[in-house]
Motif scaffolding. Structure first.
Motif, PDB file in Angstrom:
ATOM      1  N   MET A 105      -1.665   9.694  25.066  1.00  0.00           N
ATOM      2  CA  MET A 105      -1.970   8.410  24.506  1.00  0.00           C
ATOM      3  C   MET A 105      -0.667   7.897  23.771  1.00  0.00           C
ATOM      4  O   MET A 105      -0.133   8.394  23.218  1.00  0.00           O
ATOM      5  CB  MET A 105      -2.727   8.511  23.406  1.00  0.00           C
ATOM      6  CG  MET A 105      -3.398   7.532  22.479  1.00  0.00           C
ATOM      7  SD  MET A 105      -4.735   7.743  21.335  1.00  0.00           S
ATOM      8  CE  MET A 105      -5.919   8.143  22.136  1.00  0.00           C
ATOM      9  N   THR A 106      -0.402   6.503  23.980  1.00  0.00           N
ATOM     10  CA  THR A 106       0.792   5.697  23.381  1.00  0.00           C
ATOM     11  C   THR A 106       0.254   5.253  21.994  1.00  0.00           C
ATOM     12  O   THR A 106      -0.582   5.195  21.612  1.00  0.00           O
ATOM     13  CB  THR A 106       1.170   4.646  24.260  1.00  0.00           C
ATOM     14  OG1 THR A 106       0.285   3.706  24.140  1.00  0.00           O
ATOM     15  CG2 THR A 106       1.254   5.032  25.877  1.00  0.00           C
ATOM     16  N   GLN A 107       1.486   5.235  21.379  1.00  0.00           N
ATOM     17  CA  GLN A 107       1.516   4.709  19.963  1.00  0.00           C
ATOM     18  C   GLN A 107       0.581   3.186  20.000  1.00  0.00           C
ATOM     19  O   GLN A 107      -0.069   3.098  19.243  1.00  0.00           O
ATOM     20  CB  GLN A 107       2.932   4.350  19.457  1.00  0.00           C
ATOM     21  CG  GLN A 107       3.051   4.799  18.263  1.00  0.00           C
ATOM     22  CD  GLN A 107       4.600   4.531  17.784  1.00  0.00           C
ATOM     23  OE1 GLN A 107       5.293   5.593  17.581  1.00  0.00           O
ATOM     24  NE2 GLN A 107       5.183   3.593  17.646  1.00  0.00           N
ATOM     25  N   LEU A 136      -6.981   2.359  17.301  1.00  0.00           N
ATOM     26  CA  LEU A 136      -8.076   3.199  17.132  1.00  0.00           C
ATOM     27  C   LEU A 136      -7.912   3.936  15.794  1.00  0.00           C
ATOM     28  O   LEU A 136      -8.907   4.226  15.166  1.00  0.00           O
ATOM     29  CB  LEU A 136      -7.812   4.309  18.126  1.00  0.00           C
ATOM     30  CG  LEU A 136      -7.971   4.299  19.697  1.00  0.00           C
ATOM     31  CD1 LEU A 136      -7.706   5.356  20.706  1.00  0.00           C
ATOM     32  CD2 LEU A 136      -9.454   3.742  19.867  1.00  0.00           C
ATOM     33  N   LEU A 137      -6.857   4.012  15.214  1.00  0.00           N
ATOM     34  CA  LEU A 137      -6.557   4.504  13.787  1.00  0.00           C
ATOM     35  C   LEU A 137      -7.306   3.475  12.919  1.00  0.00           C
ATOM     36  O   LEU A 137      -7.809   3.924  11.866  1.00  0.00           O
ATOM     37  CB  LEU A 137      -5.108   4.842  13.397  1.00  0.00           C
ATOM     38  CG  LEU A 137      -4.752   6.101  14.054  1.00  0.00           C
ATOM     39  CD1 LEU A 137      -2.906   6.085  13.889  1.00  0.00           C
ATOM     40  CD2 LEU A 137      -5.389   7.399  13.549  1.00  0.00           C
ATOM     41  N   GLN A 138      -6.731   2.271  13.186  1.00  0.00           N
ATOM     42  CA  GLN A 138      -7.313   1.380  12.265  1.00  0.00           C
ATOM     43  C   GLN A 138      -8.872   0.855  12.258  1.00  0.00           C
ATOM     44  O   GLN A 138      -9.745   0.669  11.305  1.00  0.00           O
ATOM     45  CB  GLN A 138      -6.728  -0.128  12.623  1.00  0.00           C
ATOM     46  CG  GLN A 138      -5.065   0.045  12.277  1.00  0.00           C
ATOM     47  CD  GLN A 138      -4.440  -1.218  12.791  1.00  0.00           C
ATOM     48  OE1 GLN A 138      -4.560  -1.836  13.687  1.00  0.00           O
ATOM     49  NE2 GLN A 138      -3.357  -1.427  12.041  1.00  0.00           N
ATOM     50  N   ASN A 139      -9.385   1.468  13.264  1.00  0.00           N
ATOM     51  CA  ASN A 139     -10.899   1.333  13.487  1.00  0.00           C
ATOM     52  C   ASN A 139     -11.410   2.748  13.103  1.00  0.00           C
ATOM     53  O   ASN A 139     -12.750   3.057  13.368  1.00  0.00           O
ATOM     54  CB  ASN A 139     -11.469   1.280  15.046  1.00  0.00           C
ATOM     55  CG  ASN A 139     -11.173  -0.088  15.418  1.00  0.00           C
ATOM     56  OD1 ASN A 139     -11.126  -1.101  14.724  1.00  0.00           O
ATOM     57  ND2 ASN A 139     -10.856  -0.432  16.492  1.00  0.00           N
ATOM     58  N   LYS A 140     -10.822   3.709  12.455  1.00  0.00           N
ATOM     59  CA  LYS A 140     -11.144   5.009  11.858  1.00  0.00           C
ATOM     60  C   LYS A 140     -11.763   5.966  12.696  1.00  0.00           C
ATOM     61  O   LYS A 140     -12.696   6.640  12.553  1.00  0.00           O
ATOM     62  CB  LYS A 140     -11.971   4.619  10.568  1.00  0.00           C
ATOM     63  CG  LYS A 140     -11.421   4.023   9.578  1.00  0.00           C
ATOM     64  CD  LYS A 140     -10.153   4.501   8.850  1.00  0.00           C
ATOM     65  CE  LYS A 140      -9.897   3.592   7.686  1.00  0.00           C
ATOM     66  NZ  LYS A 140      -8.648   3.945   6.926  1.00  0.00           N
ATOM     67  N   ILE A 162      -3.807   2.779   6.839  1.00  0.00           N
ATOM     68  CA  ILE A 162      -3.445   2.322   7.947  1.00  0.00           C
ATOM     69  C   ILE A 162      -3.454   0.944   8.209  1.00  0.00           C
ATOM     70  O   ILE A 162      -2.927   0.102   9.054  1.00  0.00           O
ATOM     71  CB  ILE A 162      -4.366   3.023   9.044  1.00  0.00           C
ATOM     72  CG1 ILE A 162      -3.652   2.910  10.605  1.00  0.00           C
ATOM     73  CG2 ILE A 162      -5.718   2.950   9.041  1.00  0.00           C
ATOM     74  CD1 ILE A 162      -2.202   3.392  10.901  1.00  0.00           C
ATOM     75  N   ASP A 163      -4.578   0.303   7.537  1.00  0.00           N
ATOM     76  CA  ASP A 163      -4.534  -0.984   7.573  1.00  0.00           C
ATOM     77  C   ASP A 163      -3.644  -1.866   7.106  1.00  0.00           C
ATOM     78  O   ASP A 163      -3.433  -2.989   7.558  1.00  0.00           O
ATOM     79  CB  ASP A 163      -6.117  -1.617   6.936  1.00  0.00           C
ATOM     80  CG  ASP A 163      -7.237  -1.060   7.484  1.00  0.00           C
ATOM     81  OD1 ASP A 163      -7.252  -0.959   8.910  1.00  0.00           O
ATOM     82  OD2 ASP A 163      -8.072  -0.884   6.866  1.00  0.00           O
ATOM     83  N   SER A 164      -2.483  -1.441   6.511  1.00  0.00           N
ATOM     84  CA  SER A 164      -1.534  -1.964   5.739  1.00  0.00           C
ATOM     85  C   SER A 164      -0.222  -1.900   6.781  1.00  0.00           C
ATOM     86  O   SER A 164       0.709  -2.501   6.461  1.00  0.00           O
ATOM     87  CB  SER A 164      -1.170  -1.271   4.478  1.00  0.00           C
ATOM     88  OG  SER A 164      -0.843  -0.126   4.580  1.00  0.00           O
TER      89      SER A 164
END
Length: 177
Positions: free
Chosen positions: A1-3, A9-13, A58-60
């Motif tokens: 998986m790339t950055q 995905l991280l921002q969508n928790k 992560i949202d910031s």
């Protein structure tokens, strides 16, 4: 998986994305934290705390302001510095036994190996001696710019300018290699 795939995905928790991020970055972040926090158990706690902060904030993250790795590295480094400056940590360090000092010496030599493994020291060694000294204080030992100014007996403005110039020199080496 790339950055680029990971960040949304991280921002969508997405918890699987968190696990992937941890697998991708935990070793290098632990190396930076361990350079500041010599006790490996404390460093592991700080690493976990840093990942919680990354997850919660992560949202910031804004890719137009810098690379993701730089953003999480700063969170980890600042978490370690916060730990070092905390009153509880300072009090616990005053009460270390002789056995802890022996293990700290051993941990330090392993830390140098970890830093060498991720290659940072090789690039820093290419810099001018004043840059090596300044970056050692600011990034490897966790000094603030004010503290580095006092340690080096230089005006704060000079330290800030030299830091910026040294980082630019380091970027040049990193882009060439």
């Amino acid at each position: 998986m790339t950055q680029e795939q990971l960040i949304p995905l991280l921002q969508n928790k997405d918890e699987r994305a968190f696990t992937t991020m941890y697998d991708m970055y935990s070793k290098s972040l632990f190396a930076v934290i361990s350079n500041l926090i010599k006790d490996s158990e404390e460093a592991e706690d700080v690493l976990q705390e840093a990942f919680v902060k990354i997850w919660k904030n992560i949202d910031s993250y804004n890719d137009s302001k810098g690379r993701f790795y730089t953003w999480i590295l700063n969170i980890a480094r600042n978490t370690a510095i916060d730990k070092l400056r905390s009153k509880g940590y300072n009090n616990s360090q005053k009460n270390l036994s002789v056995e802890n000092f022996v293990s700290m010496v051993g941990d330090n030599s392993r830390m140098n190996h970890r830093i060498d493994t991720i290659g940072i020291k090789d690039f820093v060694k290419k810099l001018k001696p004043k840059c090596i000294q300044l970056l050692d204080l600011l990034f490897f030992k966790g000094y603030t710019q004010q503290e580095a100014s006092e340690e080096l007996n230089l005006p704060l403005g000079t330290v800030k300018t030299q830091n910026r110039n040294c980082i630019n020199d380091l970027r040049t080496y990193l882009n060439v290699s």
